[in-house]
Design a protein around this motif. Sequence first.
Motif, PDB file in Angstrom:
ATOM      1  N   LYS A 137       0.816  -1.217   0.000  1.00 20.04           N
ATOM      2  CA  LYS A 137       0.000   0.000   0.000  1.00 20.04           C
ATOM      3  C   LYS A 137       0.845   1.260   0.000  1.00 20.04           C
ATOM      4  CE  LYS A 137      -4.260  -1.682   2.142  1.00 20.04           C
ATOM      5  NZ  LYS A 137      -5.179  -1.547   3.296  1.00 20.04           N
ATOM      6  N   GLY A 138       1.940   1.263   0.750  1.00 19.64           N
ATOM      7  CA  GLY A 138       2.736   2.474   0.867  1.00 19.64           C
ATOM      8  C   GLY A 138       3.453   2.861  -0.404  1.00 19.64           C
ATOM      9  N   SER A 139       3.780   1.889  -1.245  1.00 14.42           N
ATOM     10  CA  SER A 139       4.556   2.172  -2.458  1.00 14.42           C
ATOM     11  C   SER A 139       3.751   1.912  -3.727  1.00 14.42           C
ATOM     12  CB  SER A 139       5.819   1.304  -2.472  1.00 14.42           C
ATOM     13  OG  SER A 139       5.484  -0.073  -2.437  1.00 14.42           O
ATOM     14  N   ILE A 140       2.438   1.900  -3.641  1.00 15.75           N
ATOM     15  CA  ILE A 140       1.638   1.543  -4.816  1.00 15.75           C
ATOM     16  C   ILE A 140       1.761   2.597  -5.908  1.00 15.75           C
ATOM     17  CG2 ILE A 140      -0.498   2.645  -4.031  1.00 15.75           C
ATOM     18  CD1 ILE A 140      -0.150  -0.821  -5.695  1.00 15.75           C
ATOM     19  N   GLY A 141       1.854   3.874  -5.524  1.00 18.73           N
ATOM     20  CA  GLY A 141       1.988   4.928  -6.527  1.00 18.73           C
ATOM     21  C   GLY A 141       3.319   4.872  -7.253  1.00 18.73           C
ATOM     22  N   ALA A 142       4.389   4.674  -6.503  1.00 16.83           N
ATOM     23  CA  ALA A 142       5.720   4.567  -7.123  1.00 16.83           C
ATOM     24  C   ALA A 142       5.814   3.330  -8.004  1.00 16.83           C
ATOM     25  CB  ALA A 142       6.790   4.541  -6.034  1.00 16.83           C
ATOM     26  N   ALA A 143       5.182   2.235  -7.573  1.00 17.93           N
ATOM     27  CA  ALA A 143       5.206   1.017  -8.387  1.00 17.93           C
ATOM     28  C   ALA A 143       4.467   1.229  -9.699  1.00 17.93           C
ATOM     29  CB  ALA A 143       4.585  -0.141  -7.606  1.00 17.93           C
ATOM     30  N   LEU A 144       3.369   1.963  -9.677  1.00 12.06           N
ATOM     31  CA  LEU A 144       2.620   2.240 -10.896  1.00 12.06           C
ATOM     32  C   LEU A 144       3.450   3.075 -11.869  1.00 12.06           C
ATOM     33  CD1 LEU A 144       0.086   2.380 -12.661  1.00 12.06           C
ATOM     34  CD2 LEU A 144      -0.694   4.281 -11.250  1.00 12.06           C
ATOM     35  N   LEU A 145       4.105   4.111 -11.375  1.00 13.92           N
ATOM     36  CA  LEU A 145       4.905   4.956 -12.254  1.00 13.92           C
ATOM     37  C   LEU A 145       6.088   4.185 -12.842  1.00 13.92           C
ATOM     38  CD1 LEU A 145       4.917   8.292 -10.205  1.00 13.92           C
ATOM     39  CD2 LEU A 145       3.417   7.644 -12.101  1.00 13.92           C
ATOM     40  N   GLU A 146       6.697   3.307 -12.047  1.00 15.04           N
ATOM     41  CA  GLU A 146       7.814   2.525 -12.548  1.00 15.04           C
ATOM     42  C   GLU A 146       7.355   1.541 -13.614  1.00 15.04           C
ATOM     43  OE1 GLU A 146      11.653   1.055 -13.051  1.00 15.04           O
ATOM     44  OE2 GLU A 146      10.883   2.906 -12.153  1.00 15.04           O
ATOM     45  N   LEU A 147       6.210   0.902 -13.386  1.00 16.20           N
ATOM     46  CA  LEU A 147       5.671  -0.022 -14.391  1.00 16.20           C
ATOM     47  C   LEU A 147       5.346   0.708 -15.682  1.00 16.20           C
ATOM     48  CD1 LEU A 147       4.352  -2.769 -15.267  1.00 16.20           C
ATOM     49  CD2 LEU A 147       2.238  -1.865 -14.296  1.00 16.20           C
TER      50      LEU A 147
END
Length: 306
Positions: A183-193
């Motif tokens: 949950k804490g890194s979901i935004g960063a994971a989306l941008l990286e993907l």
Amino acid sequence: AYTLLLMCDVESEPEPAPAAAAADCEEAPGDVGTTRLPGLSPDGWPIYPSVTERYFTTYVTSNHQALHVHSNGICLLGLAPSHPLLAPGAARITGVAFRDHDAKNLLANEVRGKRKSGAVFVLPRDLVASVTTEAGGDPLPLWACVRANVIEVNRRLIEEPELLGSAGGRGWLAVLMPKMAEKGSIGAALLELDRTAPLRDPTGNHKRRRDQQDASAPGGDEQQPRVSRKAARRARVCWDFAETGTCKFADKCRFRHAAPSEAPSEAAPSVGGAEPSGGAEAGEAADAGDGGESGGVGSGGAEGGC
């Protein structure tokens, strides 16, 4: 003694601040201490920030989908205002079809309990819904964008597809809940993907389907129709049936029961372009000729020896 204390307090009162200092201490317009007052519309009504603006952080992908991430990790999936479907003059949305063709059936999604058991788990490239417009053409896919459980889909879009992407909290697509550790890194994971594998690029299935349509279109490259493995197997001749006329599998045989005349030939392949039968006859004639010559030579040799 009490009177003396009061007199000391009165004498120790600070002097009033100068006018310049008082002006510096004035609060900015629209501020009351640390509270920011809302702006005003032309009609004089206050304009308050929406719930999404106050509590959500919004991430926009390369295919113009929007993921609104709440402070508690819950995600709201929808369309960004920059999406081509929401552009002025764009074709009207005529249908929103949620995924329901396989095990990840979002319309049969039943979530129960605190742990949301029964929720469908999706990956970033999993299809959530397809959108059709009055302009026709292929449906536009909308992806999940993140790894999460689908808690709910907006079934209202099935009856009113024109609400998709609209303001007022009615145009959302799905509610997603990532895993606790993500949950804490979901935004960063989306941008990286989206940086490494942009969501605007078609997937393998969609790209293959598009290439097939381009090939079948007038002027496209003609391709041979694909033959299934079962059809290719049925095109082969059953060896037992061709040799003996019987097959222990009968009608359940996976191969074709052809007449003995259609059995594959055992003749050796032709060499130099000659037919197999003609080549065999020529070989027999050559063997006969070689035998006669050798017999003559042998007898001649014997006679000479005698």
